[in-house]
Design a protein around this motif. Structure first.
Motif, PDB file in Angstrom:
ATOM      1  N   SER A 295      16.860   4.862 -16.725  1.00  0.00           N
ATOM      2  CA  SER A 295      15.933   5.937 -16.371  1.00  0.00           C
ATOM      3  C   SER A 295      14.508   5.422 -16.228  1.00  0.00           C
ATOM      4  N   HIS A 296      14.151   4.376 -16.983  1.00  0.00           N
ATOM      5  CA  HIS A 296      12.827   3.770 -16.857  1.00  0.00           C
ATOM      6  C   HIS A 296      12.825   2.675 -15.789  1.00  0.00           C
ATOM      7  N   LEU A 297      13.893   1.905 -15.702  1.00  0.00           N
ATOM      8  CA  LEU A 297      13.943   0.827 -14.716  1.00  0.00           C
ATOM      9  C   LEU A 297      13.911   1.361 -13.290  1.00  0.00           C
ATOM     10  N   SER A 298      14.542   2.510 -13.041  1.00  0.00           N
ATOM     11  CA  SER A 298      14.583   3.056 -11.691  1.00  0.00           C
ATOM     12  C   SER A 298      13.206   3.505 -11.202  1.00  0.00           C
ATOM     13  N   LYS A 299      12.255   3.704 -12.104  1.00  0.00           N
ATOM     14  CA  LYS A 299      10.906   4.121 -11.718  1.00  0.00           C
ATOM     15  C   LYS A 299       9.984   2.933 -11.485  1.00  0.00           C
ATOM     16  N   MET A 300      10.480   1.716 -11.684  1.00  0.00           N
ATOM     17  CA  MET A 300       9.661   0.520 -11.536  1.00  0.00           C
ATOM     18  C   MET A 300      10.131  -0.279 -10.321  1.00  0.00           C
ATOM     19  N   THR A 301       9.334  -1.229  -9.897  1.00  0.00           N
ATOM     20  CA  THR A 301       9.692  -2.123  -8.794  1.00  0.00           C
ATOM     21  C   THR A 301       9.518  -3.563  -9.255  1.00  0.00           C
ATOM     22  N   GLY A 302      10.359  -4.440  -8.716  1.00  0.00           N
ATOM     23  CA  GLY A 302      10.292  -5.851  -9.081  1.00  0.00           C
ATOM     24  C   GLY A 302      11.632  -6.355  -9.590  1.00  0.00           C
ATOM     25  N   ILE A 303      11.590  -7.461 -10.339  1.00  0.00           N
ATOM     26  CA  ILE A 303      12.797  -8.102 -10.848  1.00  0.00           C
ATOM     27  C   ILE A 303      13.281  -7.369 -12.092  1.00  0.00           C
ATOM     28  N   GLU A 304      14.596  -7.156 -12.166  1.00  0.00           N
ATOM     29  CA  GLU A 304      15.178  -6.494 -13.327  1.00  0.00           C
ATOM     30  C   GLU A 304      16.588  -7.023 -13.559  1.00  0.00           C
ATOM     31  N   TYR A 305      17.085  -6.791 -14.767  1.00  0.00           N
ATOM     32  CA  TYR A 305      18.447  -7.143 -15.149  1.00  0.00           C
ATOM     33  C   TYR A 305      19.187  -5.859 -15.524  1.00  0.00           C
ATOM     34  N   VAL A 306      20.441  -5.770 -15.090  1.00  0.00           N
ATOM     35  CA  VAL A 306      21.264  -4.623 -15.443  1.00  0.00           C
ATOM     36  C   VAL A 306      22.600  -5.129 -15.965  1.00  0.00           C
ATOM     37  N   LEU A 307      23.190  -4.361 -16.865  1.00  0.00           N
ATOM     38  CA  LEU A 307      24.502  -4.694 -17.413  1.00  0.00           C
ATOM     39  C   LEU A 307      25.554  -4.139 -16.469  1.00  0.00           C
ATOM     40  N   ASN A 308      26.267  -5.029 -15.795  1.00  0.00           N
ATOM     41  CA  ASN A 308      27.186  -4.610 -14.735  1.00  0.00           C
ATOM     42  C   ASN A 308      28.563  -4.259 -15.279  1.00  0.00           C
ATOM     43  N   GLU A 309      29.173  -5.142 -16.071  1.00  0.00           N
ATOM     44  CA  GLU A 309      30.509  -4.909 -16.626  1.00  0.00           C
ATOM     45  C   GLU A 309      30.515  -5.317 -18.089  1.00  0.00           C
ATOM     46  N   VAL A 310      31.312  -4.619 -18.879  1.00  0.00           N
ATOM     47  CA  VAL A 310      31.377  -4.883 -20.319  1.00  0.00           C
ATOM     48  C   VAL A 310      32.828  -4.813 -20.771  1.00  0.00           C
ATOM     49  N   ILE A 311      33.263  -5.865 -21.468  1.00  0.00           N
ATOM     50  CA  ILE A 311      34.543  -5.868 -22.186  1.00  0.00           C
ATOM     51  C   ILE A 311      34.220  -6.384 -23.587  1.00  0.00           C
ATOM     52  N   GLU A 312      33.845  -5.464 -24.459  1.00  0.00           N
ATOM     53  CA  GLU A 312      33.406  -5.864 -25.804  1.00  0.00           C
ATOM     54  C   GLU A 312      34.577  -6.414 -26.608  1.00  0.00           C
ATOM     55  N   PRO A 313      34.321  -7.455 -27.407  1.00  0.00           N
ATOM     56  CA  PRO A 313      33.062  -8.217 -27.546  1.00  0.00           C
ATOM     57  C   PRO A 313      33.089  -9.536 -26.809  1.00  0.00           C
ATOM     58  N   ASN A 314      34.000  -9.703 -25.845  1.00  0.00           N
ATOM     59  CA  ASN A 314      34.239 -11.013 -25.248  1.00  0.00           C
ATOM     60  C   ASN A 314      33.474 -11.266 -23.953  1.00  0.00           C
ATOM     61  N   LEU A 315      33.306 -10.265 -23.121  1.00  0.00           N
ATOM     62  CA  LEU A 315      32.731 -10.505 -21.795  1.00  0.00           C
ATOM     63  C   LEU A 315      31.669  -9.461 -21.473  1.00  0.00           C
ATOM     64  N   PHE A 316      30.506  -9.960 -21.024  1.00  0.00           N
ATOM     65  CA  PHE A 316      29.417  -9.107 -20.557  1.00  0.00           C
ATOM     66  C   PHE A 316      28.886  -9.719 -19.260  1.00  0.00           C
ATOM     67  N   VAL A 317      28.814  -8.944 -18.206  1.00  0.00           N
ATOM     68  CA  VAL A 317      28.327  -9.405 -16.911  1.00  0.00           C
ATOM     69  C   VAL A 317      26.949  -8.790 -16.675  1.00  0.00           C
ATOM     70  N   ILE A 318      25.945  -9.648 -16.493  1.00  0.00           N
ATOM     71  CA  ILE A 318      24.562  -9.220 -16.295  1.00  0.00           C
ATOM     72  C   ILE A 318      24.138  -9.627 -14.886  1.00  0.00           C
ATOM     73  N   ARG A 319      23.589  -8.668 -14.147  1.00  0.00           N
ATOM     74  CA  ARG A 319      23.180  -8.932 -12.766  1.00  0.00           C
ATOM     75  C   ARG A 319      21.655  -8.908 -12.663  1.00  0.00           C
TER      76      ARG A 319
ATOM     77  N   LEU B 136      17.522  -1.989 -21.146  1.00  0.00           N
ATOM     78  CA  LEU B 136      18.512  -1.644 -20.124  1.00  0.00           C
ATOM     79  C   LEU B 136      18.492  -0.154 -19.785  1.00  0.00           C
ATOM     80  N   ASP B 137      17.450   0.547 -20.190  1.00  0.00           N
ATOM     81  CA  ASP B 137      17.351   1.981 -19.925  1.00  0.00           C
ATOM     82  C   ASP B 137      17.109   2.198 -18.431  1.00  0.00           C
TER      83      ASP B 137
END
Length: 254
Positions: free
Chosen positions: A78-102, A75-76
């Motif tokens: 700084s490295h993902l922004s230099k690449m092109t294509g499909i990726e996953y990012v962590l959008n919202e976090v409410i530890e430890p119950n809810l994690f939203v991945i886009r 999920l770094d």
């Protein structure tokens, strides 16, 4: 971050096994949960992507997988922004119950196109339904019940009209009042029938996002409608992806 074991072992000749096909666009009917993994590792922002990578929602051709193979946090940004294509990012976090991945498609460091959204709720992973599917299902369901209400009202008014015509009028005042009521009922019946004809065509849903394959309809006509002669078959309302396919009703993959 301590790395969790990655699925897939090399063959005897040292080559990695072929990658599985990418996941489908509509997987809202299933969920994933690995209780053994949850008992071994903590579910937080550092380990949640490793847990998500075990699910059938994960696309192993994404840029995050390349970072994992190079021992870089997947999920770094700084490295993902230099690449092109499909990726996953962590959008919202409410530890430890809810994690939203886009899931998104990156064309440049500044340009990304959202594709799908997943959420990890209390250790179970789900795909969030498309907003156009939610609107289409709920508008269709509302029109179904409105049309059904008009049909019920029209049938009852027609029955009242026939009952009034068949009754014997013993009093002139009562007979004249019944005649006025029958005319009024017929006028209302005509208005309801005209409105019902206008409600037969539902509005078109909003367009699907680029690359999205709409789900195939799975609804079937009501049981017993074939055994009742003279009754009109009404199309069932579309399945609501939030109400009818909530976390408790989805197929579970362990």
């Amino acid at each position: 971050m301590a790395a969790t074991p990655m699925p897939g072992n090399p063959n005897f000749d040292g080559n990695l096994p072929p990658l599985p096909p990418p996941p489908g666009t509509d997987m809202t009917g299933i969920c994933f949960r690995d209780q053994l993994w949850l008992n071994t590792y903590p579910l937080d922002r550092n380990f949640v992507f490793d847990y998500f990578a075990l699910s059938p929602f994960y696309d192993r051709t994404c840029n995050n997988e390349q970072l994992r193979m190079n021992s870089i946090h997947p999920l770094d940004i700084s490295h993902l922004s230099k690449m092109t294509g499909i990726e996953y990012v962590l959008n919202e976090v409410i530890e430890p119950n809810l994690f939203v991945i886009r899931k998104q498609k990156r064309d440049s460091p500044e340009k990304v196109t959202p594709m799908l959204t997943y959420y990890v709720l209390d250790g179970s992973i789900y795909q969030a339904p498309q907003l156009c599917n939610v609107f289409s299902a709920r508008i269709g369901r509302a029109l179904y019940y409105i049309s059904k209400a008009f049909s019920t009202a029209a049938s009852k008014l027609e029955k009242i009209g026939h009952d009034g015509e068949s009754d014997d009028a013993t009093d002139d005042a009562v007979a004249s009042k019944e005649t006025i009521d029958i005319r009024e009922l017929k006028r209302i019946d005509h208005i309801i029938n005209s409105l019902q004809r206008k409600l037969q065509t539902a509005p078109l849903p909003p367009p699907f996002p680029e690359g999205y394959a709409p789900p195939q309809p799975t609804t079937e006509p009501e049981q017993g409608s074939e055994t009742q002669p003279g009754t009109e078959q009404q199309q069932l309302p579309p399945v609501d992806p939030i109400i009818d396919q909530g976390p408790a009703k989805r197929m579970k993959f362990d």
